[in-house]
Design an enzyme around this catalytic site. Structure first.
Site, PDB file in Angstrom:
ATOM      1  N   GLU A 112       0.858  -1.179   0.000  1.00 35.98           N
ATOM      2  CA  GLU A 112       0.000   0.000   0.000  1.00 35.98           C
ATOM      3  C   GLU A 112       0.896   1.231   0.000  1.00 35.98           C
ATOM      4  O   GLU A 112       1.828   1.324   0.798  1.00 35.98           O
ATOM      5  CB  GLU A 112      -0.911   0.016   1.229  1.00 35.98           C
ATOM      6  CG  GLU A 112      -1.839   1.228   1.288  1.00 35.98           C
ATOM      7  CD  GLU A 112      -2.761   1.213   2.499  1.00 35.98           C
ATOM      8  OE1 GLU A 112      -3.687   2.045   2.550  1.00 35.98           O
ATOM      9  OE2 GLU A 112      -2.546   0.369   3.402  1.00 35.98           O
TER      10      GLU A 112
ATOM     11  N   GLU B 110      -9.334  10.506   5.266  1.00 36.61           N
ATOM     12  CA  GLU B 110      -9.511   9.591   6.396  1.00 36.61           C
ATOM     13  C   GLU B 110      -9.766  10.425   7.654  1.00 36.61           C
ATOM     14  O   GLU B 110      -8.838  11.011   8.207  1.00 36.61           O
ATOM     15  CB  GLU B 110      -8.255   8.747   6.615  1.00 36.61           C
ATOM     16  CG  GLU B 110      -7.984   7.741   5.524  1.00 36.61           C
ATOM     17  CD  GLU B 110      -6.762   6.885   5.834  1.00 36.61           C
ATOM     18  OE1 GLU B 110      -6.843   5.653   5.690  1.00 36.61           O
ATOM     19  OE2 GLU B 110      -5.713   7.461   6.217  1.00 36.61           O
TER      20      GLU B 110
END
Length: 241
Positions: A136, A222
């Site tokens: 990621e 986020e």
């Protein structure tokens, strides 16, 4: 909105979306090039809260969208959601990617009180075009209220300049996935870049295999905690060439 589909992951049929918002945990809206997710994947980590997302405009390869939320209580160190615009593309090996041009311009507002969130790109790679996530790569344009990335040590492993921006690089595991996070040393609200340069750096300096396939490219926010917070993306575009 013309050219936009809305629904949920479990839905069997789709309808043309209006200009309104969608607020379900897994709700999304889709154009020919992007899927915009509400994605309240970790909402149960909050004591209370909600989030809604909406698409504001589509013009060629550029999309405008927004997300609004309140998340309170629970663990202030845990991400609650990742509302994002995901590029629709065919997986491609890093060594065969020429460029990943992108632009993102946004603004963020919130009520007084504790506010912790990041604004980030999120890329995933795998050893096969249809495999599970192995790496990621996050690119943080902003870290509000002390938000911090996944890290084995809590310290940056490098400071790198890519394009005209400086980033601190962190590395750590998320289960079986190796996470690299480039965190901008100052907030960037108007971002233009070739994301392939981030991948090239990781290949040349951090051991990311160039044989990995890029399988996901998203950009969004986020939130950890915040009241009456809103991110408005006035323009966003991305492509994998």
């Amino acid at each position: 909105m013309k050219g936009l589909l809305a629904g949920t992951i479990a839905a069997a049929t789709f309808a043309v979306a209006s200009a309104g918002e969608y607020c379900g945990q897994w709700d999304w809206a889709k154009s020919t090039q992007y899927t915009v997710y509400n994605n309240l994947w970790n909402k149960n980590a909050a004591a209370s809260g909600s989030q809604c997302t909406g698409v504001d405009k589509i013009s060629g390869s550029t999309i405008g969208w927004h997300t609004s939320y309140t998340w309170t209580g629970g663990a202030a160190t845990e991400v609650k959601s990742y509302s994002n615009a995901a590029l629709i593309f065919s997986p491609k090996q890093i060594k065969n990617i020429k460029t990943i041009p992108t632009k993102m311009k946004y603004s963020y507002s919130h009520s007084s009180g504790t506010f912790v969130a990041d604004v980030s790109y999120d890329l995933f790679t795998s050893s096969t075009a249809t495999g599970k996530n192995e790496y990621e790569i996050m690119i943080w344009l902003a870290a509000y209220g002390g938000a911090g990335p996944i890290s084995s040590t809590g310290k940056a492993i490098a400071t790198v300049t890519i394009g005209s921006n400086s980033f601190k690089l962190y590395k750590g595991p998320n289960g079986s996935t190796t996470v690299f996070s480039f965190v901008a040393t100052k907030t960037i609200t108007n971002f233009t870049a070739d994301l392939q340069k981030f991948l090239t750096y990781l290949v040349n300096s951090q051991g990311l295999p160039s044989s990995q396939y890029l399988i996901t490219l998203e950009a969004g926010t986020e939130p950890f905690v915040g009241t009456n917070a809103k991110m408005t993306v006035s323009s966003y575009s991305a492509a994998v060439n």
